[in-house]
Scaffold this motif. Sequence first.
Motif, PDB file in Angstrom:
ATOM      1  N   PRO A 197      68.808 -67.042 -12.862  1.00 58.06           N
ATOM      2  CA  PRO A 197      68.870 -67.043 -14.334  1.00 58.06           C
ATOM      3  C   PRO A 197      69.064 -65.662 -14.926  1.00 58.06           C
ATOM      4  O   PRO A 197      69.603 -65.522 -16.026  1.00 58.06           O
ATOM      5  CB  PRO A 197      67.507 -67.628 -14.726  1.00 58.06           C
ATOM      6  CG  PRO A 197      66.618 -67.342 -13.555  1.00 58.06           C
ATOM      7  CD  PRO A 197      67.498 -67.427 -12.345  1.00 58.06           C
ATOM      8  N   ASP A 198      68.617 -64.626 -14.189  1.00 58.10           N
ATOM      9  CA  ASP A 198      68.780 -63.244 -14.650  1.00 58.10           C
ATOM     10  C   ASP A 198      69.312 -62.404 -13.502  1.00 58.10           C
ATOM     11  O   ASP A 198      68.865 -62.539 -12.360  1.00 58.10           O
ATOM     12  CB  ASP A 198      67.444 -62.646 -15.109  1.00 58.10           C
ATOM     13  CG  ASP A 198      66.868 -63.369 -16.309  1.00 58.10           C
ATOM     14  OD1 ASP A 198      67.474 -63.281 -17.385  1.00 58.10           O
ATOM     15  OD2 ASP A 198      65.823 -64.027 -16.146  1.00 58.10           O
ATOM     16  N   LEU A 199      70.252 -61.528 -13.815  1.00 57.59           N
ATOM     17  CA  LEU A 199      70.757 -60.574 -12.826  1.00 57.59           C
ATOM     18  C   LEU A 199      71.032 -59.243 -13.513  1.00 57.59           C
ATOM     19  O   LEU A 199      71.702 -59.189 -14.547  1.00 57.59           O
ATOM     20  CB  LEU A 199      72.043 -61.085 -12.171  1.00 57.59           C
ATOM     21  CG  LEU A 199      72.721 -60.097 -11.205  1.00 57.59           C
ATOM     22  CD1 LEU A 199      71.839 -59.813  -9.999  1.00 57.59           C
ATOM     23  CD2 LEU A 199      74.083 -60.609 -10.760  1.00 57.59           C
ATOM     24  N   TYR A 200      70.491 -58.194 -12.925  1.00 57.35           N
ATOM     25  CA  TYR A 200      70.725 -56.833 -13.408  1.00 57.35           C
ATOM     26  C   TYR A 200      71.349 -56.063 -12.257  1.00 57.35           C
ATOM     27  O   TYR A 200      70.894 -56.157 -11.108  1.00 57.35           O
ATOM     28  CB  TYR A 200      69.394 -56.202 -13.809  1.00 57.35           C
ATOM     29  CG  TYR A 200      69.472 -54.776 -14.320  1.00 57.35           C
ATOM     30  CD1 TYR A 200      69.690 -54.517 -15.666  1.00 57.35           C
ATOM     31  CD2 TYR A 200      69.304 -53.689 -13.462  1.00 57.35           C
ATOM     32  CE1 TYR A 200      69.730 -53.217 -16.163  1.00 57.35           C
ATOM     33  CE2 TYR A 200      69.345 -52.389 -13.936  1.00 57.35           C
ATOM     34  CZ  TYR A 200      69.557 -52.152 -15.276  1.00 57.35           C
ATOM     35  OH  TYR A 200      69.601 -50.869 -15.757  1.00 57.35           O
ATOM     36  N   GLY A 201      72.404 -55.313 -12.524  1.00 58.29           N
ATOM     37  CA  GLY A 201      73.032 -54.578 -11.435  1.00 58.29           C
ATOM     38  C   GLY A 201      74.034 -53.569 -11.923  1.00 58.29           C
ATOM     39  O   GLY A 201      74.351 -53.489 -13.111  1.00 58.29           O
ATOM     40  N   VAL A 247      74.488 -44.889  -5.995  1.00 55.70           N
ATOM     41  CA  VAL A 247      73.514 -45.922  -5.661  1.00 55.70           C
ATOM     42  C   VAL A 247      73.948 -47.194  -6.370  1.00 55.70           C
ATOM     43  O   VAL A 247      74.115 -47.214  -7.591  1.00 55.70           O
ATOM     44  CB  VAL A 247      72.084 -45.541  -6.064  1.00 55.70           C
ATOM     45  CG1 VAL A 247      71.133 -46.712  -5.817  1.00 55.70           C
ATOM     46  CG2 VAL A 247      71.608 -44.322  -5.277  1.00 55.70           C
ATOM     47  N   ASP A 248      74.154 -48.261  -5.588  1.00 52.60           N
ATOM     48  CA  ASP A 248      74.536 -49.567  -6.106  1.00 52.60           C
ATOM     49  C   ASP A 248      73.331 -50.491  -6.016  1.00 52.60           C
ATOM     50  O   ASP A 248      72.652 -50.533  -4.972  1.00 52.60           O
ATOM     51  CB  ASP A 248      75.682 -50.160  -5.290  1.00 52.60           C
ATOM     52  CG  ASP A 248      76.908 -49.263  -5.254  1.00 52.60           C
ATOM     53  OD1 ASP A 248      77.168 -48.592  -6.266  1.00 52.60           O
ATOM     54  OD2 ASP A 248      77.580 -49.229  -4.204  1.00 52.60           O
ATOM     55  N   VAL A 249      73.057 -51.243  -7.071  1.00 54.31           N
ATOM     56  CA  VAL A 249      71.854 -52.068  -7.086  1.00 54.31           C
ATOM     57  C   VAL A 249      72.145 -53.450  -7.664  1.00 54.31           C
ATOM     58  O   VAL A 249      73.049 -53.630  -8.475  1.00 54.31           O
ATOM     59  CB  VAL A 249      70.724 -51.415  -7.917  1.00 54.31           C
ATOM     60  CG1 VAL A 249      70.331 -50.072  -7.330  1.00 54.31           C
ATOM     61  CG2 VAL A 249      71.113 -51.276  -9.385  1.00 54.31           C
ATOM     62  N   THR A 250      71.361 -54.423  -7.213  1.00 50.38           N
ATOM     63  CA  THR A 250      71.250 -55.717  -7.882  1.00 50.38           C
ATOM     64  C   THR A 250      69.786 -56.109  -7.914  1.00 50.38           C
ATOM     65  O   THR A 250      69.018 -55.779  -6.992  1.00 50.38           O
ATOM     66  CB  THR A 250      72.036 -56.834  -7.171  1.00 50.38           C
ATOM     67  OG1 THR A 250      71.512 -57.035  -5.850  1.00 50.38           O
ATOM     68  CG2 THR A 250      73.512 -56.506  -7.101  1.00 50.38           C
ATOM     69  N   ASP A 256      64.138 -55.361 -17.616  1.00 54.07           N
ATOM     70  CA  ASP A 256      63.016 -54.428 -17.738  1.00 54.07           C
ATOM     71  C   ASP A 256      62.287 -54.252 -16.411  1.00 54.07           C
ATOM     72  O   ASP A 256      61.839 -53.151 -16.077  1.00 54.07           O
ATOM     73  CB  ASP A 256      62.057 -54.861 -18.843  1.00 54.07           C
ATOM     74  CG  ASP A 256      61.532 -56.275 -18.641  1.00 54.07           C
ATOM     75  OD1 ASP A 256      62.070 -57.006 -17.798  1.00 54.07           O
ATOM     76  OD2 ASP A 256      60.562 -56.643 -19.351  1.00 54.07           O
ATOM     77  N   GLU A 257      62.180 -55.321 -15.618  1.00 56.17           N
ATOM     78  CA  GLU A 257      61.589 -55.202 -14.285  1.00 56.17           C
ATOM     79  C   GLU A 257      62.440 -54.299 -13.405  1.00 56.17           C
ATOM     80  O   GLU A 257      61.919 -53.448 -12.674  1.00 56.17           O
ATOM     81  CB  GLU A 257      61.461 -56.579 -13.634  1.00 56.17           C
ATOM     82  CG  GLU A 257      60.373 -57.464 -14.203  1.00 56.17           C
ATOM     83  CD  GLU A 257      60.264 -58.766 -13.435  1.00 56.17           C
ATOM     84  OE1 GLU A 257      60.894 -58.890 -12.351  1.00 56.17           O
ATOM     85  OE2 GLU A 257      59.554 -59.670 -13.919  1.00 56.17           O
ATOM     86  N   ALA A 258      63.757 -54.503 -13.455  1.00 55.82           N
ATOM     87  CA  ALA A 258      64.662 -53.703 -12.638  1.00 55.82           C
ATOM     88  C   ALA A 258      64.573 -52.229 -13.005  1.00 55.82           C
ATOM     89  O   ALA A 258      64.501 -51.361 -12.122  1.00 55.82           O
ATOM     90  CB  ALA A 258      66.094 -54.202 -12.802  1.00 55.82           C
ATOM     91  N   ARG A 259      64.569 -51.927 -14.284  1.00 57.53           N
ATOM     92  CA  ARG A 259      64.534 -50.521 -14.715  1.00 57.53           C
ATOM     93  C   ARG A 259      63.245 -49.838 -14.260  1.00 57.53           C
ATOM     94  O   ARG A 259      63.256 -48.664 -13.890  1.00 57.53           O
ATOM     95  CB  ARG A 259      64.699 -50.442 -16.230  1.00 57.53           C
ATOM     96  CG  ARG A 259      66.134 -50.682 -16.695  1.00 57.53           C
ATOM     97  CD  ARG A 259      66.318 -50.305 -18.151  1.00 57.53           C
ATOM     98  NE  ARG A 259      65.648 -51.260 -19.029  1.00 57.53           N
ATOM     99  CZ  ARG A 259      66.245 -52.308 -19.590  1.00 57.53           C
ATOM    100  NH1 ARG A 259      67.544 -52.526 -19.364  1.00 57.53           N
ATOM    101  NH2 ARG A 259      65.587 -53.127 -20.384  1.00 57.53           N
ATOM    102  N   ALA A 277      73.536 -52.824 -15.841  1.00 63.25           N
ATOM    103  CA  ALA A 277      73.396 -53.672 -17.027  1.00 63.25           C
ATOM    104  C   ALA A 277      73.079 -55.091 -16.565  1.00 63.25           C
ATOM    105  O   ALA A 277      73.245 -55.429 -15.382  1.00 63.25           O
ATOM    106  CB  ALA A 277      74.677 -53.665 -17.853  1.00 63.25           C
ATOM    107  N   THR A 278      72.636 -55.911 -17.495  1.00 63.86           N
ATOM    108  CA  THR A 278      72.539 -57.336 -17.218  1.00 63.86           C
ATOM    109  C   THR A 278      73.954 -57.889 -17.052  1.00 63.86           C
ATOM    110  O   THR A 278      74.850 -57.564 -17.831  1.00 63.86           O
ATOM    111  CB  THR A 278      71.824 -58.054 -18.373  1.00 63.86           C
ATOM    112  OG1 THR A 278      70.495 -57.524 -18.487  1.00 63.86           O
ATOM    113  CG2 THR A 278      71.750 -59.545 -18.124  1.00 63.86           C
TER     114      THR A 278
END
Length: 428
Positions: A197-201, A247-250, A256-259, A277-278
């Motif tokens: 439902p949510d993805l930040y990367g 650095v590549d992230v997902t 906010d959790e990801a940050r 970004a989301t």
Amino acid sequence: MRAAVRGRVLLPGDAGFDAARRPWNLAVEQPVEAVVEAADADDVAALVRYARSAGTAIATQPNGHGATGRTEGAILLRTRRLDGLEVDPAARRARVGAGVASGRLQAAVAPHGLTGLPGSSPVVSVAGVALGGGLSWFGRAHGWVADSVTAFEVVDGEGRRRRVTADADPDLFWALRGGGGGLAIVTSLDLALHPAPDLYGGRMLWPAVHAPEVMDAYRQITAAAPDELTAWLDLLHFPGSDPMVAVDVTHLGPADEARELLRPLDRLARPLSDGRATMPVSELGAITAEPTDPGAGRSRAELLTDLDDRSVKALLAEPIAPLLSVQIRHLEGAFARPSGSPHGPLTERYALYMFGIPADPATAEAVAAKQAAIADLLPAGGRKPFTFLNPEETAASAFAPEALARLRRIKASHDPHDTFRANFPLTP
């Protein structure tokens, strides 16, 4: 052959033959007796029966990723037209044809808040990745890509269409979930989907002068990362540009959790760019922006037991040239847990993938030498992911001896005439 199948058949001398047999990696020469573009699964079965009667092997490739050139005397089967895709959002299932690319699956499931297990490239086939086990952006949360396969539709060595499941044929089902394409021809597979439902990367990019601090932050993040967070570090040196580090992230969760989890990166020098970004799961390919057209390349991979201070210092002491990239992927999480696949659990903490372009023989030699030198600096575990093998390596590099022995027994039982020619054959 043209009388046996309905799809297009190309023979040496036909217009378009050389283009049709060409693999994704243009540095690989791929000699074949013919190219067949199957119309559907029945066409695949007809081709297998023809090949059996003619005593000819079949090498199957949707688009040529992973090709090694071990195709001499074989018919090259292209399965791109087996492109059926059915999604059942309520059951979180998808039926995926052998020719369906990862990006297309992601685009189909994203509107439902679901995801498959995509890797870095949207153009590789889902089936091809699953047959090699498959390292995904979300593997730390859900394991190997192959672990999410619940059934295979195949054509066996007798030219019969069959459905393979854990109940119907446990040995072949186990072998297909990571043992490569030499056991049967997969025409489609059933895949469990996962909630997203949510993805930040995204990617953060700095000049290479900041590589030591970026590496320290990367190791800090991966030491405590939850399974929902994946981070890859990239040393980059593209022609005509200065060296860089990325650095590549997902993160499968709220921004906010990801940050908060990635806060060590925010304490570093101002990056050249910050694309985090989301995002929808259908846009994952934009993070690394890998080429979507064929090209020449030379790669080498290793599985790393750790990233200790001494090896990291040695890795960063010299430029990576003539390589274009040196990538380190964090594993652990679900990768380290039990897996019903030939690879089994990954006890190594990181995967190393190095890539360069062999523009000429001298450059090819220099690329290989640099890859070997870097591998010697880092604590390698001794085996490699099957989908990361290069054309000079063998299946024995990917599997533990007991798993390889079992795969060979299953190959002998299900394809006794050796009709199916894998990119990396299980037998010498």
